[in-house]
Design a protein around this motif. Sequence first.
Motif: not given
Length: 222
Positions: A96, A98, A107, A168, A173, A195
């Motif tokens: 994912g 950020n 994570e 997270a 996500c 991320h």
Amino acid sequence: MGFECPSAAAVTTVHVTGFKKFHGVSENPTETIVNNLKEYMNKKGLPKGLAIGSCNILETAGQGALVPLYQALQSSINAKDSEFSSSNKIIWLHFGVNSGATRFAIERQAVNEANFPCPDEMGWKPERVPIVASDGAISGIRETTLPVEEITRALAEKGYDVMTSDEAGRFVCNYVYYHSLRFSEQNGTKSLFVHVPLFFTIDEETQMQFIASLLEILASVC
């Protein structure tokens, strides 16, 4: 690195997901990464003992992501049962973005809370509700069984700007990661969420190199 698998014959199959665009991110780098991953790794060469399984792009929407996510999760179990021995491993690797990050984040956990800061791509905006009601309170946590500290350290030793994260978020996500961790716990697989920053912050080639290094490390993880 201290976490090599004892069996050289074991194969780890990594199934990968990324996300489509969402509010404030018109081009999600994880969509590009996941779409290009197999071709990139075929050119670079896959690490010994590792195979790339499915590569799926999910809608950035809680409910919208669930059906394809669970279809992919279950198909990986069915394939394992029919094609591979029980000694082989499955890792679900989720990416994912950020958009405010300046480095990569491995994570450690997901929280049983959906508290979206903005509507997802299907217009859903839950506020402090459990992701899985039967799991209890929104304070509930599920952690990956993969050695995140060792993975982070190994990546840092390769020169990447990377950290271990315990947060997270509470958006899609975290929502997907929680479901994946829950499924993995029930089915004897492993799950990890990473991320990444925008390509504007860390360019595409560096991010692909980072993921290739991560896959090399995961090939050694028991």
